[in-house]
Design an enzyme around this catalytic site. Structure first.
Site, PDB file in Angstrom:
ATOM      1  N   HIS B  36       0.781  -1.435  -0.021  1.00 41.26           N
ATOM      2  CA  HIS B  36      -0.036  -0.102   0.134  1.00 41.26           C
ATOM      3  C   HIS B  36       0.825   1.216  -0.159  1.00 41.26           C
ATOM      4  O   HIS B  36       1.858   1.249   0.277  1.00 41.26           O
ATOM      5  CB  HIS B  36      -0.852   0.013   1.354  1.00 41.26           C
ATOM      6  CG  HIS B  36       0.030   0.150   2.649  1.00 41.26           C
ATOM      7  ND1 HIS B  36       0.655  -1.233   2.952  1.00 41.26           N
ATOM      8  CD2 HIS B  36       0.595   0.850   3.376  1.00 41.26           C
ATOM      9  CE1 HIS B  36       1.043  -0.790   3.913  1.00 41.26           C
ATOM     10  NE2 HIS B  36       1.223   0.707   4.291  1.00 41.26           N
ATOM     11  N   HIS B 116       5.422   6.140  -1.364  1.00 38.99           N
ATOM     12  CA  HIS B 116       6.155   4.759  -1.307  1.00 38.99           C
ATOM     13  C   HIS B 116       5.427   3.604  -0.846  1.00 38.99           C
ATOM     14  O   HIS B 116       4.445   3.795  -0.264  1.00 38.99           O
ATOM     15  CB  HIS B 116       7.573   4.907  -0.588  1.00 38.99           C
ATOM     16  CG  HIS B 116       7.221   5.009   0.993  1.00 38.99           C
ATOM     17  ND1 HIS B 116       7.063   6.042   1.542  1.00 38.99           N
ATOM     18  CD2 HIS B 116       7.201   3.765   1.651  1.00 38.99           C
ATOM     19  CE1 HIS B 116       6.640   5.737   2.831  1.00 38.99           C
ATOM     20  NE2 HIS B 116       6.788   4.450   3.006  1.00 38.99           N
TER      21      HIS B 116
END
Lengths: 171, 171
Positions: B36, B116
């Protein structure tokens, strides 16, 4: 290319925490998906899933929140060694299950719908006897309101990721 | 009583499968949540989360789908030993992050947003050097469209369960 999809209800955090306290020891799928009530599983292509998502939206709009009541720990034996939190069948839950299985692609269910939250599976017969013997009298009475369900897909490692949430009675 | 919540983007199955191929070995959170992009984490009571959910609905409506591009494997060292798939900052992603952090309760971020997808963490310095050395040149170029984000809550066992999905630009 098709992917595997599931349509599930996640119970409240309280019930998920309770179910996980058992699943940690007795369910090898513990890390793959949070505790849930399965309404349907099916395979679909990207195009088919867009259509299914639209259909689920309109199904969700046509249903209202309903109560979900857990009364006891039960088992599917002798069919299989799955131990579960038994959910009392209610019209709201049955109607949602029925409409999803009628309108979403995939095989129709072969058996009557027995709504449940799995807390143990893939147990040997001896393990099943021991665990079910110790859990069957547990006081797991609980009631809550269901106001949403989720569409999930399965990743390569066997775990499930949520694609979309559908809220009952919402536009 | 408060619960821990997270607001995240789940990338496509393709990217989740890629990230999990690394996470399986290098990320102890592998089983707790699918791969995620974190937009925010916060604590909230039941009342606060209803309000947050309404706010997230209106934020989602005001944003459009945007492209998300992954170009390389990177690391937060020397700050910490987290290795991640680096996401190119875009206006769409930055604006969504900013509005969520302005309007949803909780602490404001102390650092600039570095979008990220974590693929390794809690590595020793030696492990980090080895793993990052072998992954930093990997060809992980990929681009996809983000059309939704999710609100999650954390269970007692540390894993995360999805509460709701918000689709960008949808009513």
């Amino acid at each position: 290319m098709t992917m595997k999809y599931g349509i599930v209800i996640f119970p409240s955090k309280k019930v998920q925490d309770l179910a996980n306290s058992y699943r940690k020891r007795y369910d090898p799928h513990y890390a793959l998906i949070p505790p849930h009530v399965t309404l349907k599983t099916f395979e679909a292509s990207a195009g088919q899933i867009r259509e299914a998502s639209d259909t689920l939206s309109s199904i969700a709009k046509n249903h209202k929140d309903f109560d979900m009541s857990i009364k006891k720990v039960s088992s599917f034996q002798p069919v299989n060694n799955v131990i579960y939190l038994k959910i009392e069948p209610t019209d709201g839950l049955n109607q949602l299950h029925q409409e999803i299985n009628e309108k979403i692609i995939g095989e129709k269910p072969e058996y009557a719908f027995v709504p449940h939250i799995t807390i143990g599976q893939k147990l040997s017969n001896d393990e099943h006897s021991d665990v079910y013997g110790s859990l069957r009298m547990s006081d797991v009475g609980h009631e809550e309101t269901v106001d949403r369900f989720h569409l999930l897909y399965q990743l390569e490692n066997g775990s499930w990721s949520v694609y979309e949430t559908f809220r009952l009675g919402k536009d």
